[in-house]
Design a protein around this motif. Structure first.
Motif, PDB file in Angstrom:
ATOM      1  N   HIS A  17       7.042  -7.452   6.142  1.00  0.00           N
ATOM      2  CA  HIS A  17       6.347  -7.421   4.853  1.00  0.00           C
ATOM      3  C   HIS A  17       6.098  -5.956   4.492  1.00  0.00           C
ATOM      4  O   HIS A  17       5.634  -5.179   5.322  1.00  0.00           O
ATOM      5  N   ASP A  18       6.386  -5.616   3.237  1.00  0.00           N
ATOM      6  CA  ASP A  18       6.334  -4.220   2.811  1.00  0.00           C
ATOM      7  C   ASP A  18       5.913  -4.151   1.345  1.00  0.00           C
ATOM      8  O   ASP A  18       6.391  -4.923   0.519  1.00  0.00           O
ATOM      9  N   TRP A  19       5.025  -3.232   1.033  1.00  0.00           N
ATOM     10  CA  TRP A  19       4.532  -3.074  -0.333  1.00  0.00           C
ATOM     11  C   TRP A  19       5.431  -2.191  -1.191  1.00  0.00           C
ATOM     12  O   TRP A  19       5.335  -2.216  -2.426  1.00  0.00           O
ATOM     13  N   VAL A  20       6.327  -1.403  -0.598  1.00  0.00           N
ATOM     14  CA  VAL A  20       7.095  -0.408  -1.351  1.00  0.00           C
ATOM     15  C   VAL A  20       7.978  -1.025  -2.439  1.00  0.00           C
ATOM     16  O   VAL A  20       8.026  -0.500  -3.563  1.00  0.00           O
ATOM     17  N   PRO A  21       8.706  -2.137  -2.193  1.00  0.00           N
ATOM     18  CA  PRO A  21       9.557  -2.671  -3.265  1.00  0.00           C
ATOM     19  C   PRO A  21       8.786  -3.090  -4.510  1.00  0.00           C
ATOM     20  O   PRO A  21       9.369  -3.155  -5.600  1.00  0.00           O
ATOM     21  N   SER A  22       7.494  -3.374  -4.390  1.00  0.00           N
ATOM     22  CA  SER A  22       6.715  -3.788  -5.562  1.00  0.00           C
ATOM     23  C   SER A  22       5.822  -2.652  -6.054  1.00  0.00           C
ATOM     24  O   SER A  22       6.075  -2.056  -7.111  1.00  0.00           O
ATOM     25  N   TRP A  23       4.789  -2.311  -5.316  1.00  0.00           N
ATOM     26  CA  TRP A  23       3.885  -1.236  -5.731  1.00  0.00           C
ATOM     27  C   TRP A  23       4.601   0.105  -5.822  1.00  0.00           C
ATOM     28  O   TRP A  23       4.285   0.929  -6.694  1.00  0.00           O
ATOM     29  N   GLY A  24       5.548   0.336  -4.953  1.00  0.00           N
ATOM     30  CA  GLY A  24       6.243   1.624  -4.957  1.00  0.00           C
ATOM     31  C   GLY A  24       7.060   1.882  -6.199  1.00  0.00           C
ATOM     32  O   GLY A  24       7.402   3.025  -6.507  1.00  0.00           O
ATOM     33  N   ALA A  25       7.374   0.821  -6.960  1.00  0.00           N
ATOM     34  CA  ALA A  25       8.183   0.980  -8.167  1.00  0.00           C
ATOM     35  C   ALA A  25       7.475   1.802  -9.241  1.00  0.00           C
ATOM     36  O   ALA A  25       8.134   2.343 -10.135  1.00  0.00           O
ATOM     37  N   VAL A  26       6.147   1.901  -9.174  1.00  0.00           N
ATOM     38  CA  VAL A  26       5.400   2.661 -10.179  1.00  0.00           C
ATOM     39  C   VAL A  26       4.737   3.893  -9.551  1.00  0.00           C
ATOM     40  O   VAL A  26       3.806   4.457 -10.115  1.00  0.00           O
ATOM     41  N   MET A  27       5.263   4.332  -8.398  1.00  0.00           N
ATOM     42  CA  MET A  27       4.699   5.489  -7.701  1.00  0.00           C
ATOM     43  C   MET A  27       5.763   6.565  -7.526  1.00  0.00           C
ATOM     44  O   MET A  27       6.970   6.279  -7.528  1.00  0.00           O
ATOM     45  N   THR A  28       5.317   7.799  -7.375  1.00  0.00           N
ATOM     46  CA  THR A  28       6.232   8.894  -7.070  1.00  0.00           C
ATOM     47  C   THR A  28       6.579   8.863  -5.590  1.00  0.00           C
ATOM     48  O   THR A  28       5.900   8.219  -4.780  1.00  0.00           O
ATOM     49  N   GLU A  29       7.629   9.595  -5.210  1.00  0.00           N
ATOM     50  CA  GLU A  29       8.010   9.671  -3.803  1.00  0.00           C
ATOM     51  C   GLU A  29       6.871  10.257  -2.956  1.00  0.00           C
ATOM     52  O   GLU A  29       6.629   9.810  -1.833  1.00  0.00           O
ATOM     53  N   GLU A  30       6.164  11.224  -3.499  1.00  0.00           N
ATOM     54  CA  GLU A  30       5.045  11.821  -2.772  1.00  0.00           C
ATOM     55  C   GLU A  30       3.923  10.806  -2.572  1.00  0.00           C
ATOM     56  O   GLU A  30       3.335  10.715  -1.482  1.00  0.00           O
ATOM     57  N   GLN A  31       3.620  10.031  -3.610  1.00  0.00           N
ATOM     58  CA  GLN A  31       2.579   9.012  -3.492  1.00  0.00           C
ATOM     59  C   GLN A  31       2.966   7.934  -2.476  1.00  0.00           C
ATOM     60  O   GLN A  31       2.133   7.479  -1.693  1.00  0.00           O
ATOM     61  N   ILE A  32       4.244   7.555  -2.482  1.00  0.00           N
ATOM     62  CA  ILE A  32       4.716   6.563  -1.517  1.00  0.00           C
ATOM     63  C   ILE A  32       4.557   7.094  -0.096  1.00  0.00           C
ATOM     64  O   ILE A  32       4.087   6.379   0.802  1.00  0.00           O
ATOM     65  N   ALA A  33       4.940   8.353   0.110  1.00  0.00           N
ATOM     66  CA  ALA A  33       4.831   8.938   1.454  1.00  0.00           C
ATOM     67  C   ALA A  33       3.384   8.988   1.922  1.00  0.00           C
ATOM     68  O   ALA A  33       3.080   8.709   3.090  1.00  0.00           O
ATOM     69  N   GLN A  34       2.468   9.334   1.031  1.00  0.00           N
ATOM     70  CA  GLN A  34       1.056   9.379   1.396  1.00  0.00           C
ATOM     71  C   GLN A  34       0.526   7.996   1.745  1.00  0.00           C
ATOM     72  O   GLN A  34      -0.189   7.818   2.734  1.00  0.00           O
ATOM     73  N   MET A  35       0.897   6.998   0.943  1.00  0.00           N
ATOM     74  CA  MET A  35       0.410   5.652   1.199  1.00  0.00           C
ATOM     75  C   MET A  35       1.084   5.022   2.405  1.00  0.00           C
ATOM     76  O   MET A  35       0.471   4.241   3.136  1.00  0.00           O
ATOM     77  N   ARG A  36       2.338   5.383   2.655  1.00  0.00           N
ATOM     78  CA  ARG A  36       3.069   4.830   3.793  1.00  0.00           C
ATOM     79  C   ARG A  36       2.392   5.167   5.116  1.00  0.00           C
ATOM     80  O   ARG A  36       2.390   4.363   6.057  1.00  0.00           O
ATOM     81  N   SER A  37       1.772   6.337   5.204  1.00  0.00           N
ATOM     82  CA  SER A  37       1.085   6.709   6.446  1.00  0.00           C
ATOM     83  C   SER A  37      -0.097   5.779   6.722  1.00  0.00           C
ATOM     84  O   SER A  37      -0.477   5.571   7.876  1.00  0.00           O
ATOM     85  N   LYS A  38      -0.658   5.185   5.660  1.00  0.00           N
ATOM     86  CA  LYS A  38      -1.791   4.265   5.820  1.00  0.00           C
ATOM     87  C   LYS A  38      -1.324   2.811   5.923  1.00  0.00           C
ATOM     88  O   LYS A  38      -1.995   1.994   6.563  1.00  0.00           O
ATOM     89  N   LEU A  39      -0.197   2.521   5.286  1.00  0.00           N
ATOM     90  CA  LEU A  39       0.278   1.145   5.224  1.00  0.00           C
ATOM     91  C   LEU A  39       1.750   1.076   5.640  1.00  0.00           C
ATOM     92  O   LEU A  39       2.654   1.000   4.807  1.00  0.00           O
ATOM     93  N   PRO A  40       2.024   1.129   6.940  1.00  0.00           N
ATOM     94  CA  PRO A  40       3.411   0.979   7.398  1.00  0.00           C
ATOM     95  C   PRO A  40       3.873  -0.467   7.211  1.00  0.00           C
ATOM     96  O   PRO A  40       3.080  -1.366   6.923  1.00  0.00           O
ATOM     97  N   GLN A  41       5.167  -0.687   7.354  1.00  0.00           N
ATOM     98  CA  GLN A  41       5.673  -2.049   7.343  1.00  0.00           C
ATOM     99  C   GLN A  41       5.001  -2.859   8.456  1.00  0.00           C
ATOM    100  O   GLN A  41       4.673  -2.323   9.509  1.00  0.00           O
ATOM    101  N   VAL A  42       4.796  -4.148   8.202  1.00  0.00           N
ATOM    102  CA  VAL A  42       4.210  -5.023   9.214  1.00  0.00           C
ATOM    103  C   VAL A  42       5.088  -6.252   9.380  1.00  0.00           C
ATOM    104  O   VAL A  42       5.922  -6.557   8.519  1.00  0.00           O
ATOM    105  N   GLU A  43       4.906  -6.952  10.483  1.00  0.00           N
ATOM    106  CA  GLU A  43       5.620  -8.187  10.741  1.00  0.00           C
ATOM    107  C   GLU A  43       4.628  -9.333  10.911  1.00  0.00           C
ATOM    108  O   GLU A  43       3.594  -9.168  11.551  1.00  0.00           O
ATOM    109  N   HIS A  44       4.968 -10.476  10.304  1.00  0.00           N
ATOM    110  CA  HIS A  44       4.184 -11.693  10.460  1.00  0.00           C
ATOM    111  C   HIS A  44       5.134 -12.837  10.802  1.00  0.00           C
ATOM    112  O   HIS A  44       6.314 -12.814  10.417  1.00  0.00           O
ATOM    113  N   PRO A  45       4.643 -13.860  11.497  1.00  0.00           N
ATOM    114  CA  PRO A  45       5.488 -15.039  11.713  1.00  0.00           C
ATOM    115  C   PRO A  45       5.921 -15.653  10.384  1.00  0.00           C
ATOM    116  O   PRO A  45       5.157 -15.658   9.413  1.00  0.00           O
ATOM    117  N   VAL A  46       7.127 -16.160  10.343  1.00  0.00           N
ATOM    118  CA  VAL A  46       7.599 -16.866   9.147  1.00  0.00           C
ATOM    119  C   VAL A  46       6.769 -18.127   8.928  1.00  0.00           C
ATOM    120  O   VAL A  46       6.450 -18.488   7.792  1.00  0.00           O
TER     121      VAL A  46
END
Length: 305
Positions: free
Chosen positions: A185-214
């Motif tokens: 599960h990843d927020w970048v394909p949705s929220w990242g669409a309205v963010m700059t690359e710098e903003q994505i990099a800053q937020m990525r350090s706080k919110l890395p990709q995660v895994e959940h059971p299907v």
């Protein structure tokens, strides 16, 4: 030399034949007898309007227990005419289920954990998508309390889909294939669409990709629930790219089946409380140029298993 066109990983029939399994609760769950709440179902398995309660008054232990049980049973519960319901009432109500959880993308829009979500005539808005809040977090929100502060004269409804029922109605073949699988599960394909690359990099350090059971076990009922959604579930761990895409597409589209859904028409001072693990929701953006103002508080969750 002739070649054979590869067959799709999942054969998607155009029509469903036979009855669907639309169980409100898991097998063996006893019927609930409510002493305080008046429960009026909106569908046989998801969604009920609750009467007999004023949420601006102090909530005693017996009422709190019935509210918790009603949410577990119906997955989303609705209240109308809650005049005078203010932010401190909303915080207290959400507290019946747990502490508030901040939305990492709207920190400045929150007061005491309550997010004010406004769509007005200056903002046409965008089409929504079926989703589960904060599934991109390691411990996704357990639920939410949403109040209608201002609503259009028509339109602006919200729909919820029962993802336990969605799991129940998967074919035996699909259930067997997804047993034990996890998804990213990843927020970048949705929220990242309205963010700059710098903003994505800053937020990525706080919110890395995660895994959940299907397929998760609901943290409070233990019921098996399909836990994938369109904006945040990006791939199946360990599957080929083709198989992952086919599975994700097939599973996420289950939320779109009308038999699994309930639809709610908002009125001023209406309130909805929903189970964010058991359901997905979709806010319908059909009211431009009218105004829609909602106030939401999310309840902090736990890691899923």
């Amino acid at each position: 030399m002739t070649t054979t066109k590869p067959q799709p990983v999942i054969d998607k029939p155009l029509l469903h034949y036979g009855r669907r399994t639309l169980d409100r609760t898991g097998p063996g769950t006893p019927e609930t007898a409510y002493r305080i709440l008046d429960v009026a179902p909106l569908t046989p398995h998801i969604g009920a309007e609750i009467g007999g309660v004023d949420l601006t008054e102090p909530i005693g232990d017996e009422l709190a227990d019935e509210l918790r049980q009603a949410l577990l049973e119906w997955k989303v519960i609705f209240f109308r005419g809650q005049h005078g319901f203010e932010q401190h009432h909303q915080v207290a109500l959400a507290g019946l289920w747990g502490p508030p959880e901040a939305n990492p993308f709207f920190p400045k829009a929150e007061t005491a954990g309550v997010s004010r979500l406004a769509k007005d005539a200056m903002a046409i808005g965008m089409e929504n998508i079926w989703h589960s809040d904060h599934s991109f977090m390691a411990a996704p929100a357990l639920g939410s309390v949403l109040r209608a502060a201002e609503v259009p004269s028509a339109g602006g409804d919200t729909m919820w889909a029962d993802m336990a029922v969605a799991y129940d109605n998967l074919s035996d073949e699909i259930k067997e294939r997804i047993e034990g699988l996890t998804a990213v599960h990843d927020w970048v394909p949705s929220w990242g669409a309205v963010m700059t690359e710098e903003q994505i990099a800053q937020m990525r350090s706080k919110l890395p990709q995660v895994e959940h059971p299907v397929v998760v076990r609901h943290p409070r009922t233990g019921r098996r629930t399909l836990y994938v959604n369109e904006p945040f579930t990006t791939r199946i761990v360990g599957a080929s790219e083709e198989e992952s895409r086919e599975l994700v597409d097939h599973l996420t589209l289950q939320a779109r089946i009308p038999e699994y859904q309930v639809r709610f028409r908002w009125q001023p001072d209406s309130i909805a409380i929903w189970d964010n693990i058991a359901t997905q929701h979709y806010a319908i953006s059909d009211y431009f140029p009218q105004r829609r103002v909602m106030e939401r508080i999310a309840v902090a969750g736990v890691p899923l298993s």
